[in-house]
Write an enzyme that holds these catalytic residues in place. Structure first.
Site, PDB file in Angstrom:
ATOM      1  N   PRO A   1      48.975  70.869  75.259  1.00 55.34           N
ATOM      2  CA  PRO A   1      49.128  69.669  74.411  1.00 55.34           C
ATOM      3  C   PRO A   1      48.837  70.020  72.943  1.00 55.34           C
ATOM      4  O   PRO A   1      47.791  70.568  72.631  1.00 55.34           O
ATOM      5  CB  PRO A   1      48.057  68.706  74.939  1.00 55.34           C
ATOM      6  N   GLU A   2      49.786  69.730  72.096  1.00 52.28           N
ATOM      7  CA  GLU A   2      49.607  69.949  70.661  1.00 52.28           C
ATOM      8  C   GLU A   2      49.258  68.623  70.003  1.00 52.28           C
ATOM      9  O   GLU A   2      49.242  67.581  70.661  1.00 52.28           O
ATOM     10  CB  GLU A   2      50.908  70.517  70.071  1.00 52.28           C
TER      11      GLU A   2
END
Ligand SMILES: [Zn+2]
Length: 271
Positions: free
Chosen positions: A2-3
């Protein structure tokens, strides 16, 4: 992994289910995350009303009357809003059950995520104290980036991926922003002009903003009671396109390795 855009999408997705709700119970099935989940988490949260859901870098911070609940999704974590009878999947480690009848459920196969309790000012917490400005915030501007790059010989791509400089610019977003700004990833940071810094600030905001806007379409995942919660794939202009024609000039895209990470650029459009 997850960015920042996925974390922001998660924040927006869970906030309307969480804010103003009282915690009725906390179920910790697996306390061994990146750091141990506090043993008294249920005691601290049960009966408390939750406030806003904030984000700092890739940390989510849920306001509680008596402190802050810090959540990090690590390498593989995700949060969903489910009903308590939603079938448990493997790696569903923590449930925060709310008086709405729904639960906030943390899923994290690789267990690099974190659930911690913070008392006192969040900005003084060791995980948060050293972080640079938010890329979408007003403190990250052309003048700031220009000053931060002076006398720096480090490559500009590594500079903008350094969380002390600015948070949340991951490998894909750094490549994409440098492409749009017409700057080669290997250029020494200190060699950028003021105008290039201004352009780069704008393109970093653009690529992150586009990803967040696209993530908005996945918001329904936060009320779905089954099915997977996949992270979104952005339309990529240069990242991963080794040897393919540059979308602007048709020159084959080049790939180099910087700090063990792949970088992609057009040798004509980027200088
Ligand atoms: Zn090109």
């Amino acid at each position: 992994m997850p960015e920042l855009p996925e974390v922001e999408t998660t924040r927006r997705g869970i906030e309307r289910h969480v804010t103003g709700r009282r915690v009725t119970s906390v179920i910790v099935r697996e306390p061994r995350l990146r750091w141990p989940v506090p043993g008294d988490l249920a005691e601290r949260l049960t009966g408390r009303t939750l406030g806003r859901v904030l984000r700092r870098a890739k940390y989510l911070l849920i306001e509680v009357e008596t402190g802050l609940l810090l959540l990090h999704l690590g390498m593989s974590g995700s949060l969903r809003v489910v009903t308590p009878d939603a079938p448990l999947r493997k790696h569903d480690h923590i449930d925060l059950c709310l008086d709405s009848g729904r639960c906030l459920r943390l899923h994290d196969p690789r267990r690099f995520g974190a659930v911690l309790w913070i008392e006192g000012p969040a900005q003084q917490h060791p995980l948060l104290a050293e972080l640079g400005p938010e890329p979408l915030g007003k403190d990250f501007d052309a003048e700031y980036l220009y000053r931060s790059t002076r006398k720096r010989r480090v490559a500009i791509k590594q500079h903008i991926m350094n969380s002390h400089v600015v948070v949340g610019v991951g490998n894909i977003y750094a490549s994409e922003a440098l492409f749009l700004a017409g700057i080669r990833p290997g250029r020494a940071a200190g060699r950028l002009t003021r105008a290039e810094c201004a352009r780069l600030v704008e393109t970093i905001r653009q690529v992150l903003g586009e990803a967040i806007a696209q993530g908005g379409t996945t918001l329904r995942d936060f009320v779905r009671e089954d099915g997977s919660h996949g992270y979104f794939q952005q339309h990529l202009r240069v990242y991963g396109r080794t040897g393919l024609a540059c979308i602007a000039c048709e020159t084959p895209v080049k790939q180099i390795v910087q700090g063990n990470r792949s970088s992609y650029y057009c040798p004509v459009c980027q200088r």
